[in-house]
Design an enzyme around this catalytic site. Sequence first.
Site, mmCIF file in Angstrom:
data_model
loop_
_atom_site.group_PDB
_atom_site.id
_atom_site.type_symbol
_atom_site.label_atom_id
_atom_site.label_comp_id
_atom_site.label_asym_id
_atom_site.label_seq_id
_atom_site.Cartn_x
_atom_site.Cartn_y
_atom_site.Cartn_z
ATOM 1 N N CYS A 1 0.843 -1.190 0.000
ATOM 2 C CA CYS A 1 0.000 0.000 0.000
ATOM 3 C C CYS A 1 0.876 1.236 0.000
ATOM 4 O O CYS A 1 2.069 1.160 0.218
ATOM 5 C CB CYS A 1 -0.941 0.029 1.199
ATOM 6 N N CYS B 1 2.880 1.835 3.012
ATOM 7 C CA CYS B 1 4.102 1.036 3.111
ATOM 8 C C CYS B 1 5.199 1.683 2.275
ATOM 9 O O CYS B 1 6.359 1.720 2.678
ATOM 10 C CB CYS B 1 3.894 -0.371 2.584
ATOM 11 N N ASP C 1 9.142 37.108 -21.345
ATOM 12 C CA ASP C 1 10.213 37.660 -22.145
ATOM 13 C C ASP C 1 9.580 38.054 -23.477
ATOM 14 O O ASP C 1 8.560 37.507 -23.857
ATOM 15 C CB ASP C 1 11.255 36.552 -22.341
HETATM 16 P P1 ADP Z 1 14.864 39.896 -25.355
HETATM 17 O O1 ADP Z 1 14.877 40.343 -23.951
HETATM 18 O O2 ADP Z 1 13.983 40.778 -26.180
HETATM 19 O O3 ADP Z 1 14.570 38.474 -25.566
HETATM 20 P P2 ADP Z 1 17.790 39.704 -25.452
HETATM 21 O O4 ADP Z 1 18.043 39.925 -24.007
HETATM 22 O O5 ADP Z 1 18.132 38.386 -26.006
HETATM 23 O O6 ADP Z 1 16.339 40.144 -25.932
HETATM 24 O O7 ADP Z 1 18.580 40.816 -26.255
HETATM 25 C C1 ADP Z 1 18.340 42.179 -25.965
HETATM 26 C C2 ADP Z 1 18.714 43.070 -27.095
HETATM 27 O O8 ADP Z 1 20.117 42.983 -27.345
HETATM 28 C C3 ADP Z 1 18.055 42.727 -28.384
HETATM 29 O O9 ADP Z 1 16.804 43.340 -28.503
HETATM 30 C C4 ADP Z 1 19.038 43.281 -29.393
HETATM 31 O O10 ADP Z 1 18.819 44.646 -29.574
HETATM 32 C C5 ADP Z 1 20.369 43.079 -28.722
HETATM 33 N N1 ADP Z 1 21.035 41.854 -29.150
HETATM 34 C C6 ADP Z 1 21.247 40.736 -28.413
HETATM 35 N N2 ADP Z 1 21.924 39.819 -29.106
HETATM 36 C C7 ADP Z 1 22.094 40.329 -30.340
HETATM 37 C C8 ADP Z 1 22.703 39.864 -31.540
HETATM 38 N N3 ADP Z 1 23.252 38.658 -31.631
HETATM 39 N N4 ADP Z 1 22.705 40.700 -32.594
HETATM 40 C C9 ADP Z 1 22.144 41.905 -32.535
HETATM 41 N N5 ADP Z 1 21.555 42.399 -31.462
HETATM 42 C C10 ADP Z 1 21.540 41.648 -30.369
HETATM 43 MG MG MG Z 2 14.786 36.340 -25.556
#
Ligand code: ADP
Ligand code: MG
Length: 710
Positions: free
Chosen positions: A12, A15, A399
Site C-alpha cells: 500500500c 508502506c 520575455d
Molecule cells: P529579449 O529580452 O527581447 O529576448 P535579449 O536579451 O536576447 O532580448 O537581447 C536584448 C537586445 O540585445 C536585443 O533586442 C538586441 O537589440 C540586442 N542583441 C542581443 N543579441 C544580439 C545579436 N546577436 N545581434 C544583434 N543584437 C543583439
Molecule cells: Mg529572448
Amino acid sequence: MKLEYKLGRIHCAGCAQALEEILSKVEGVESVSLNFISNMVCFEIQSKNHKEIEENIKKAIHKFDHNIEILDPHAEEKAQKREEIKKALHFVSILVSVAIMVCLIALKMNFYLELGLAIFAYALVGWNICLNAVLNIFKGKVLDENFLMTVATIGAFVLGEFSEAVGVMVFYQIGEIFQNLAVKNSERAIKSIASVKESRACLVLDNAEMDVTLDKVSVGDIIRVKVGERIPLDGVICEGETYLNTSALTGESQEKFVKVGDDVLSGSIVTSAVVLIEVTKLEHESTVSKIVELVEKSSMNKSKTEKFISKFSKYYTPVVVGLALVLGFIVPAFWAYANWNEWLYRALVFLVVSCPCALVISVPLSFFAGVGAAARNGVLVKGANFLEALSQSKTFVFDKTGTLTYGSFKVTNIHAEDDKTEDEILEFVAYAENFSNHRIAKSIVEEYKSKTGKDINFAWINGANEIPGEGVSANIFSIDCLVGNAKLMKDNGVKFVEHDSPFTVVYLAQNGTFAGWVEIQDQIRKEAPSSIQTLKELGAENISMFTGDSAAVAKVVAEKIGVDCYHADLLPEGKVEKLYEHIENGKKLVFVGDGINDAPILSTVDVGIAMGGIGSDIAVESADVVIMDDDLSKIPLGVMIAKRTKRIVTENIVLSLGVKVVVLILASLGLSNMWLGVFADVGVALLAVLNAIRALIVPRKYKHKLDKQK
Ligand code: ADP
Ligand code: MG
C-alpha cells in the site's frame, strides 16, 4: 551517483512511504524518492563504496518486506505469470468466503457450525493479512494496516460478531483489489503518453536496408520512415517531404508539413509519404525518450500537499488507535454504566478506519494524472510541485523576443553612412552574426543568404564574441566590427545618431566608427493577446513583459498584447534584478522565456516556463515547464489543468477525511457498525482513486475556449 530500481508490488502507499523513509537512512544514501505508482525508486548515493551501498539498500528492502521483489527488467515476465496465478487463487478464495458469509447471515445454524464456517472463511480470505501482521511486528512495524485489520477482525470474533469479522476482511480485500486495479489502469493511461516510443529503426546502408534496435543507430546514420510509422529518433529530413502528425508530442491535431532540411522530432507519425532522415540525436537524447523520462520522474518532485499528507498520515494512525484504546478500555473501566462489549466494539470500528490510505494513494495519483494530462497536450510539467505552483500563480513575467513574438525578423530598412553602401552594411552585419545563436542573428543571416544568393565565407571571419543582451563583436576582413543595440554603441564610445523606430535596430560600427544600421521587424504571435487575456480571466493579477530591446519597441508590443506593464533595455542580469521587484510575498511567480539568454531566470522563479521546444537543450534543462510547440495558448491551458488537478486533490482530501471523521464520531456514539467502518476505509479510498483519474481528462470546453480565441 544515481541509482534506479523497479520494485515488485508494494502493498500500500503507506508502506511505500515507510520504505522510503527507511531507505533514506541507509548509510551512503544522499536522497531517495519512491514512486508508489510506477514502483520506481531512485537514489542519489555516494560514489565511494557504491557496491556496498547498493548491497545495503537491497538488504534494507528485503528486511522491510521479504515479499517485495527487486526486479531486473528481464525477469519481469516470469514474475508477471506468478502474479497472475496468485491473483486467480486470491479471487477464488474471496468468492468462497463471500458465499459462506452470505450463509452465515441468512441461515440460522448451530453455534459450533457457525463458528467453524466463519473461521474457515476468515482464514481463507485473510491468512496473508494475518501473516503479514505477525511478520511486521517482528520488524517493528506495529501500526501497519495488516495489523490493525487483524486486531479489528479478531476482536469481532471474540465479541461473537462472526459474520462481521469475515465481512470486514472480505470487503477489505475486495477494496484493495479494485483500488490496485484502478491505480494500475490510470498508471497505464498516463504511461500511454510514453508508448509513443519506438524500439527499432530501418537503417539505410549503401545498398541495403536493415531493421535494427535503436542503440545500433549513431548520429549521422540515415533511416527510412514509411507512411504510418513513428519517427524513432530526432533528425533532419534528407530526402522526401511529408505531412507529420505530431499530436503525441503537442496534442495538436493539425498536421505539419516538412521537407528536406527540416528538423523532425521522434514521436511524430509520418502520414503522407516515405522520407529519409539523417539522425541527429542518439536514443537516450531524443525527444521521445526525454518526454518519457520527464513524465516518469515527474512524480518524484512532490507537491507541498503531498508532503503535508505524508506528515499528516504519520500522526493520523497513532492518534486514532490511541482513541480506540481510550474507548475500548479506559471508558468502560472508569464508567460504571458502560458495557464492556459495546465499548470494545466501538473501539474496533476505530481500528478499521485508522488507515489513511485513501489520502495517501489518491493525492499523488491526482497530481500524476494532472501531469499526464498536461503532457498529452504538449505541456511538459516536471513535477507535481510545479503543477501545484502553477495552479496558484498570480504574477506572470514574459520575455519578449521569441516568446511573445515569433522571433523571426525581417529586414525592413537599411541605412548606410555616406561612404558605405546598403549591401555592405547587410553583409558585415550578417558575417558578424554568423556564429551567434540569437534569433536576431539567425534571421539576419538567413535574410542575407536569400537576398544575395551568397553563402558565408568562413575564411573572412576572424573570431567572434557574443555580448549577451547587447550584440556581438567580430573581426571580419581584418576590420573590428561591433553589431548590436544602441547600448553596445554607447558602451564602446561610438559616435552615432540613434534611429528612432518602433522596430528593433541593429547598429554597425567598424573599427570604432559608426557605419550604419539595419532595421528589423518581428511579429507578435497571433495567439498572444488572447492568451494574456485568458490568463487574466484565470486570476493572474500582474502580467508584465521584460525585454532587452528598446523602450520604443517594447511600448508598441506591450500595447498590442495587453500586458499590464513592461520593462525595456534590460540586460540578462538586469532581468533577474527586475524580477526580484516582482516577487510579492506568498504570490507564485511564473516566468516565460525561450531559453535564449534567460536560462538563469528560468531556474530562479517558482515556475520557469520555456517556450519552443523540447528541441532546445538549455530550455529543457533549466525550465520547470516546457511548452513543446511554440504555442502561447498552452500556458493558460496548463494553468487550467493545474487548477483542475488541485481542485480534484482538494475534493479527495475533503471526501476521505470527511467520511472518516463522520464515521469516527458515529462510532464513538455507538451509532456506527463495522460495515460502515470498512466503507469509510476501502470504499472511500476507491472513490478517491476514481476521482483522481478524472484529472487525466482535460474537459473539452477548455480547449474549445482556447481554439475559439485563436
Ligand atoms: P529579449 O529580452 O527581447 O529576448 P535579449 O536579451 O536576447 O532580448 O537581447 C536584448 C537586445 O540585445 C536585443 O533586442 C538586441 O537589440 C540586442 N542583441 C542581443 N543579441 C544580439 C545579436 N546577436 N545581434 C544583434 N543584437 C543583439
Ligand atoms: Mg529572448
